[in-house]
Scaffold this active site. Structure first.
Site, short mmCIF file in Angstrom:
data_model
loop_
_atom_site.label_atom_id
_atom_site.label_comp_id
_atom_site.label_asym_id
_atom_site.label_seq_id
_atom_site.Cartn_x
_atom_site.Cartn_y
_atom_site.Cartn_z
CB CYS A 4 -4.41 -14.48 3.74
SG CYS A 4 -4.30 -15.99 2.75
CG ASP A 5 0.21 -14.12 -0.25
OD1 ASP A 5 -0.20 -15.17 0.27
OD2 ASP A 5 1.40 -13.96 -0.59
CB CYS A 29 -8.73 -20.38 5.97
SG CYS A 29 -7.49 -19.92 7.21
CG HIS A 54 6.98 -18.86 -4.47
ND1 HIS A 54 7.52 -18.81 -3.20
CD2 HIS A 54 5.71 -18.41 -4.34
CE1 HIS A 54 6.63 -18.37 -2.36
NE2 HIS A 54 5.52 -18.10 -3.01
CG PHE A 81 3.01 -26.84 -3.80
CD1 PHE A 81 3.26 -26.32 -2.55
CD2 PHE A 81 4.05 -26.95 -4.70
CE1 PHE A 81 4.54 -25.91 -2.20
CE2 PHE A 81 5.33 -26.55 -4.37
CZ PHE A 81 5.58 -26.03 -3.11
CB CYS A 91 -5.24 -14.43 9.07
SG CYS A 91 -3.87 -14.26 7.91
CD GLU A 138 4.05 -24.49 3.03
OE1 GLU A 138 3.28 -23.57 2.65
OE2 GLU A 138 5.17 -24.71 2.53
#
Length: 216
Positions: A48-49, A30, A210, A24, A45, A115
């Site tokens: 978002c976490d 963003c 996860h 990853f 948004c 993603e």
């Protein structure tokens, strides 16, 4: 210059490739949220976490070229140099992923996944495109391998996306455990998502395994 918040080797936790070993690379930045809590409520948004500010995360940093970033990432892949799979994520990876990096990673034998929130155009050569809509802004990326919608989003209904050219359609229960206000319990969003999938079989359930396994 590529700006990376963190990079790590783990298992893909969600969606069509859940359980697959993957590298990853989380880019900083963003286009839908600054990442600052003080601007969350005014952003496109709001749930978002992910921390995508700065380069201070695990194996984060700034890299002047695609070759330098490849060298950095490739060192994280295990010694067995097969089945090499990299997921570019964020933030919004379409702000930084470009032709040079795609070409360099492919020359090193990587299958490339992204993603993305789908509001920015993507370069050619990406092997697996996962779009996760987060806003009323029109999607620029309207075809790909996987559409993964966090559910419920009252301004975004699943049936808005069913005519798009994706191979797989997933609903993922919204997790608001990181928020300090306006939380919907995860068990409630899980139940709502499960019920929607049962009533609309085009959609499959995606869980964040996860988090359940307490891995990155």
């Amino acid at each position: 210059m590529y700006s990376v918040k963190e990079a790590f080797y783990s298992l893909q936790g969600e969606g069509a490739h859940a359980g697959r070993p993957a590298l990853f690379c989380r880019f900083t930045g963003c286009n839908l949220w600054s990442g600052l809590e003080k601007t969350r409520s005014q952003s496109d948004c709001q749930f978002c976490d992910t921390d995508f500010i700065g380069t201070d995360g695990q194996n984060g940093g700034k890299f002047r070229s695609a070759e330098l970033l490849l060298k950095h990432l490739d060192a994280l892949w295990p010694a067995q140099q097969e089945y090499k799979y990299v997921v570019f994520t964020g933030g919004e990876p379409a702000l930084q992923l470009d032709d040079a990096l795609i070409s360099t990673m492919k020359q090193a034998g990587y299958t490339i996944a992204i993603e993305t929130n789908g509001t920015l155009p993507l370069p050619q050569g990406i092997d697996w495109i996962c779009v996760s809509p987060k806003t009323n802004k029109p999607l620029v990326v309207t075809k790909g391998n996987e559409l993964k919608l966090v559910y419920p989003q009252h301004h975004l209904l699943p049936n808005q996306f069913e005519t798009l050219a994706f191979d797989h359609f997933y609903l993922q229960p919204m997790d608001q455990s990181h928020l300090t206000a306006n939380q919907i319990p995860l068990q409630d969003t899980q139940a709502a998502t499960l019920n929607y999938c049962l009533a609309h079989p085009r959609w499959r359930l995606s869980l964040q395994t996860h988090k359940m396994l307490n891995i990155d």
